[in-house]
Design an enzyme around this catalytic site. Structure first.
Site, PDB file in Angstrom:
ATOM      1  N   ASN A  10     -37.455   2.929 -38.995  1.00  0.00           N
ATOM      2  CA  ASN A  10     -38.569   2.574 -39.878  1.00  0.00           C
ATOM      3  C   ASN A  10     -38.426   1.082 -40.173  1.00  0.00           C
ATOM      4  O   ASN A  10     -37.556   0.690 -40.945  1.00  0.00           O
ATOM      5  CB  ASN A  10     -38.493   3.414 -41.162  1.00  0.00           C
ATOM      6  N   LYS A  12     -40.330  -0.765 -41.776  1.00  0.00           N
ATOM      7  CA  LYS A  12     -40.925  -1.130 -43.076  1.00  0.00           C
ATOM      8  C   LYS A  12     -41.786  -2.388 -42.897  1.00  0.00           C
ATOM      9  O   LYS A  12     -42.415  -2.543 -41.854  1.00  0.00           O
ATOM     10  CB  LYS A  12     -39.831  -1.285 -44.133  1.00  0.00           C
ATOM     11  N   HIS A  98     -43.031   8.451 -47.523  1.00  0.00           N
ATOM     12  CA  HIS A  98     -41.774   7.726 -47.736  1.00  0.00           C
ATOM     13  C   HIS A  98     -41.611   7.447 -49.232  1.00  0.00           C
ATOM     14  O   HIS A  98     -42.590   7.218 -49.935  1.00  0.00           O
ATOM     15  CB  HIS A  98     -41.779   6.419 -46.933  1.00  0.00           C
ATOM     16  N   GLU A 100     -40.774   4.903 -50.768  1.00  0.00           N
ATOM     17  CA  GLU A 100     -41.358   3.630 -51.212  1.00  0.00           C
ATOM     18  C   GLU A 100     -42.862   3.787 -51.451  1.00  0.00           C
ATOM     19  O   GLU A 100     -43.437   3.151 -52.327  1.00  0.00           O
ATOM     20  CB  GLU A 100     -41.051   2.530 -50.188  1.00  0.00           C
ATOM     21  N   GLU A 170     -34.361  11.829 -47.473  1.00  0.00           N
ATOM     22  CA  GLU A 170     -33.937  10.478 -47.855  1.00  0.00           C
ATOM     23  C   GLU A 170     -33.668  10.434 -49.360  1.00  0.00           C
ATOM     24  O   GLU A 170     -34.603  10.251 -50.150  1.00  0.00           O
ATOM     25  CB  GLU A 170     -35.035   9.471 -47.499  1.00  0.00           C
ATOM     26  N   GLY A 176     -31.318   1.619 -48.711  1.00  0.00           N
ATOM     27  CA  GLY A 176     -31.150   0.172 -48.821  1.00  0.00           C
ATOM     28  C   GLY A 176     -30.053  -0.243 -49.792  1.00  0.00           C
ATOM     29  O   GLY A 176     -29.933  -1.409 -50.150  1.00  0.00           O
ATOM     30  N   SER A 216     -29.195   4.314 -45.786  1.00  0.00           N
ATOM     31  CA  SER A 216     -27.998   3.552 -45.403  1.00  0.00           C
ATOM     32  C   SER A 216     -27.241   4.183 -44.234  1.00  0.00           C
ATOM     33  O   SER A 216     -26.017   4.138 -44.165  1.00  0.00           O
ATOM     34  CB  SER A 216     -27.064   3.351 -46.608  1.00  0.00           C
TER      35      SER A 216
END
Ligand code: 13P
Length: 256
Positions: A10, A12, A98, A100, A170, A176, A216
């Site tokens: 991904n 992003k 996702h 985010e 996730e 991250g 991660s």
């Protein structure tokens, strides 16, 4: 039952068209001693980079995914992209829900469900993301959150559609941050996800569904994670942005 490992990058909001092409060219150059064929390898660039990447992956086993899809076929939805647009651009996979998007753009289980149905309608392979926040984990709500996201997100689709859908677990606290879930923690969450899918669609379907881990993940931890019974690959952020990192991670995930 053995499920084919699926590793998706991904990207992003990273990589313009030239940078995306350069990254794929590097991945391709290493494809001589290819393990990309043993796993399903997918790259998910930003929308404006998709065209260049679709061109660049031609003749390879690498597939292209998008990072979002709108539920309508077309219309007055400024800034959105439809399934038809993705399909006609050569996209085969699409990431939906996702964290985010849930955190910053108001995505809910209901919008995830609508986007999932659009992806299936256009014969795109959905990668549906679920995962708990740090305070949800710390207050013992992980399973409750995953159950809610799965029941809401997958409502109203058929068993055949579920079987081809990919789920990405996730945990938001691991994205991250450099804090990977331990293999045991990840396995427990994956097993819960599979159990919920079995409850909705039956054991046979649940055994077919591939569940990726994301958060991660890197070459150093991919082998141990993917060795877990219910972990079938990874959805990779940071470690997908450099060809060398991504290729090492794929090899580790395949146990090479
Ligand atoms: P990182 O691998 O950078 O933690 O990101 C994971 C992710 O969000 C993939 O969708």
């Amino acid at each position: 039952m053995s499920r084919k490992v699926i590793i998706a990058g991904n990207w992003k909001m990273n990589k313009n068209a030239a940078e995306g092409k350069a990254l794929v060219d590097e991945l391709k150059a290493a494809c001589g001693n290819c393990c990309c064929c043993e796993a399903d390898v997918v790259v998910c660039p930003p929308f404006t980079t998709i065209g260049a990447v679709v061109e660049a992956v031609k003749g390879t086993a690498i597939k292209v995914g998008a990072q979002n899809i709108h539920w309508a076929d077309n219309g007055a939805f400024t800034g959105e992209i439809s399934g038809d647009m993705l399909k006609s651009a050569g996209v085969e996979y699409v990431i939906i829900g996702h964290s985010e998007r849930r955190q910053y753009f108001g995505e809910t289980d209901a919008t995830v469900n609508a986007r999932l149905k659009a992806a299936l309608k256009y014969d795109l392979i959905p990668i549906v993301c679920v995962g708990e926040l740090l305070d949800e984990r710390e207050s013992g709500k992980t399973e409750e959150v995953l159950t809610r996201q799965i029941r809401g997100g997958f409502e109203g689709i058929s068993a055949d559609e579920m079987a081809k859908t990919v789920v990405a677990y996730e945990p938001v606290w691991a994205i991250g941050t450099g804090k990977t879930a331990t293999p045991d923690i990840a396995q427990a969450a994956h097993a819960h996800i599979r159990k919920e899918i079995a409850g909705m669609f039956g054991e046979e379907v649940a055994e077919k569904v591939r569940i990726q881990y994301g958060g991660s993940m890197k070459a150093a931890n991919a082998r141990e994670l993917v060795a877990q019974k219910d972990i079938d690959g990874g959805l990779i952020g940071g470690a997908a942005l450099k060809a060398g990192d991504f290729l090492s991670l794929i090899k580790e995930a395949l146990g090479k």
